[in-house]
Scaffold this motif. Structure first.
Motif, short mmCIF file in Angstrom:
data_model
loop_
_atom_site.label_atom_id
_atom_site.label_comp_id
_atom_site.label_asym_id
_atom_site.label_seq_id
_atom_site.Cartn_x
_atom_site.Cartn_y
_atom_site.Cartn_z
N TRP B 139 37.44 38.22 10.98
CA TRP B 139 36.59 39.18 11.67
C TRP B 139 36.28 40.42 10.83
O TRP B 139 35.12 40.80 10.68
N GLU B 140 37.33 41.04 10.28
CA GLU B 140 37.12 42.29 9.54
C GLU B 140 36.16 42.09 8.37
O GLU B 140 35.41 43.00 8.01
N GLU B 141 36.17 40.90 7.79
CA GLU B 141 35.33 40.66 6.61
C GLU B 141 33.88 40.34 6.97
O GLU B 141 32.99 40.50 6.15
N VAL B 142 33.63 39.88 8.18
CA VAL B 142 32.26 39.41 8.50
C VAL B 142 31.62 40.12 9.68
O VAL B 142 30.45 39.84 10.00
N LYS B 143 32.33 41.05 10.32
CA LYS B 143 31.82 41.61 11.57
C LYS B 143 30.46 42.30 11.40
O LYS B 143 29.69 42.37 12.36
N ASP B 144 30.15 42.76 10.17
CA ASP B 144 28.87 43.43 9.97
C ASP B 144 27.79 42.48 9.45
O ASP B 144 26.67 42.89 9.17
N SER B 145 28.16 41.22 9.29
CA SER B 145 27.15 40.30 8.75
C SER B 145 27.18 38.97 9.49
O SER B 145 27.12 37.91 8.89
N LEU B 146 27.29 39.06 10.81
CA LEU B 146 27.42 37.84 11.61
C LEU B 146 26.17 36.97 11.55
O LEU B 146 26.23 35.76 11.80
N ASN B 147 25.03 37.59 11.17
CA ASN B 147 23.79 36.80 11.13
C ASN B 147 23.53 36.20 9.75
O ASN B 147 22.55 35.48 9.57
N LYS B 148 24.42 36.52 8.83
CA LYS B 148 24.28 35.96 7.48
C LYS B 148 24.57 34.47 7.53
O LYS B 148 25.38 34.00 8.34
N ASN B 149 23.92 33.74 6.59
CA ASN B 149 24.16 32.30 6.57
C ASN B 149 25.60 32.01 6.13
O ASN B 149 26.10 32.59 5.17
N ALA B 150 26.25 31.13 6.85
CA ALA B 150 27.67 30.84 6.60
C ALA B 150 27.90 30.28 5.20
O ALA B 150 28.95 30.48 4.60
#
Lengths: 229, 256
Positions: B139-150
């Protein structure tokens, strides 16, 4: 799938060789310590004290070899028990070297004083302790579990000697206060011999652990008496 | 829940498994306890992955396979005809060696399962996504980029995303097939720490080729060899004093 020789096997053989060589050297040290005591030979005692440096040097070598095995080879199961046993036995043997050194220091003190009759009993006790030391090095070298059991049981003989001699020496002190210096030096010798025998049984216990995985410490007497292998 | 019987999350009774005429597992009887990490180890081809995949019927996807014996999940035989595979795989999630995120956003990857199970509320989906990503320590690493392609995430992050995706449908069991074998040591350590955390709430079965990893993360270890279960017991016992010489020879690298 087939069993193959591993780099670890060579490392373990190297440690085994170092520890056995150390064991043989403390056997030699103990023989000379007893000789220096019985024959009132202070020169031999001095030489033997110097010899302990060789044991210390080997101790460091074994420690280093074991650290490297753990760091680089990550031993498991029987290999792990083998190196754990080696590092503990290394410590036991080094301690025996220190006790021999202590006996020599007392021998030098005693040689400046009139001989006590009890010294003969101490020589008898020393013989059993020396035999136990011989046996435990053989146990480590050959992984002979029945000899380990005998070695553990032999500790009783040394303990009996120790009790008897301590009583005798106390009597001498009571009867002749002038003998106190020599008698107390002899008490220290008895105590060091008793400790050497204890260390010998520790070594046998470690070998049993290394071979079988069974930690028999603090119950080694019943283990040695029973018919477990 | 199970009439006072032992609490095994997974169990197999005399299981034999065949790929066509080739037998891959022979008479495997084993009980895997709840909320523990169980490691399956053994040389390539020993049957450990086949065994793992029995528990969510992933082997069904391979033509010509046959299972004989009982495979139980929560005391239910999952090879009976009436078993709902979707429901089974919701209970028994899986994480693979190669991370396989969908080519979608991070959010949609995690939301995929709950949506497929019929959850429509946006708030609830968002809640599940956050909870799952937190559980997977991502969560901490991706919470600001949830719409980025996985697929733009690093290998280690992708693997944790796959774990989050598996957790999103609230399984009881997580099967992991070499989940860290393609990762660097730091990413591996993160996955291992995650496994230790997750066992508070999940039963984990992990196949690994790294003996050290099995030793580090598992409570129990099973050693497989040529389709047979050779030894199964507490990891501390297996790695200090195994009962079987074949186990000892394998974990000490004497054969291979």
């Amino acid at each position: 799938m087939s069993i193959h020789e591993r780099a670890l096997d060579q490392d373990l053989a190297h440690v085994q060789k170092l520890v056995v060589s150390m064991g043989q050297k403390v056997i030699y040290m103990l023989e000379n310590s007893i000789k220096a005591l019985i024959e009132r030979n202070s020169k031999l005692a001095e030489e033997t004290i110097q010899f302990d440096k060789e044991i210390d040097r080997l101790e460091n070598q074994v420690d280093q070899a074991v650290y490297e095995i753990i760091a680089l080879r990550q031993p498991a199961a029987g290999d792990l028990r083998n190196v754990i046993a080696a590092i503990k036995i290394n410590n036991d043997i080094e301690r025996i070297g220190d006790y021999c050194e202590g006996i020599c220091r007392q021998a030098i003190r005693l040689n400046k004083m009139p001989a006590l009759a009890t010294a003969k009993g101490v020589a008898e006790m020393a013989k059993v302790a020396a035999m136990m030391l011989n046996d435990c090095v053989k146990v480590f070298d050959t992984k002979n579990i029945s000899l380990a059991k005998k070695n553990i049981l032999d500790d009783d003989k040394v303990d009996d000697f120790a009790h008897m001699l301590v009583d005798e020496i106390h009597e001498i002190m009571k009867k002749d206060p002038k003998s106190v210096d020599a008698a107390s030096a002899l008490l220290l010798v008895v105590s060091k011999l008793e400790r050497i025998a204890d260390q010998a049984t520790n070594i046998s216990e470690q070998v049993v652990f290394s071979v079988t995985g069974d930690n028999i410490k603090h119950r080694s007497y019943s283990f040695a008496h029973g018919d477990e292998v | 829940m199970n009439n006072g019987k032992d609490n095994y999350a997974l169990e197999s009774k005399n299981v034999n498994f065949f790929y066509g005429s080739k037998q891959a597992l022979e008479n495997i009887t084993m009980q895997i306890p709840e909320k523990k990490v169980t490691a399956l180890i053994g040389p390539s081809g020993c049957g450990k992955s086949t065994y793992l995949r029995l528990f969510n019927r992933m082997n069904d996807l391979i033509a010509g396979t046959k299972v004989v014996g009982e495979v139980l999940v929560k005391n239910q035989d999952i090879y009976k005809n009436n078993v709902d595979l979707v429901e089974l795989r919701q209970h028994v999630g899986m994480v693979f060696q190669k991370s396989n995120p969908f080519p979608k956003s991070i959010f949609d990857n995690v939301a995929y399962g709950p949506r497929a199970h019929g959850i429509k509320s946006k708030d609830q989906i968002a809640y599940i996504v956050e909870r799952s990503l937190r559980q997977a320590a991502l969560w901490e690493e991706v919470k600001d980029s949830l719409n980025k392609n996985a697929t733009a995430l690093s290998g280690g992050q992708q693997q944790r995303l796959c774990i989050a995706r598996a957790l999103a449908v609230e399984p009881d069991v997580l099967l992991m097939d070499e989940p860290a074998s393609a990762l660097d040591p730091i990413a591996t350590q993160k996955i291992e720490e995650l496994i230790m955390d997750l066992k508070q709430n999940y039963t984990i079965v992990i196949v690994t080729h790294s003996m050290q990893q099995a030793a580090r993360v598992s409570d129990l270890t099973a050693f497989f060899y040529m389709g047979q279960l050779i030894e199964f017991g507490p990891t501390s016992k297996i790695f200090t004093n195994p009962s079987n010489t074949r186990t000892e020879d394998y974990i000490t690298g004497k054969f291979g």
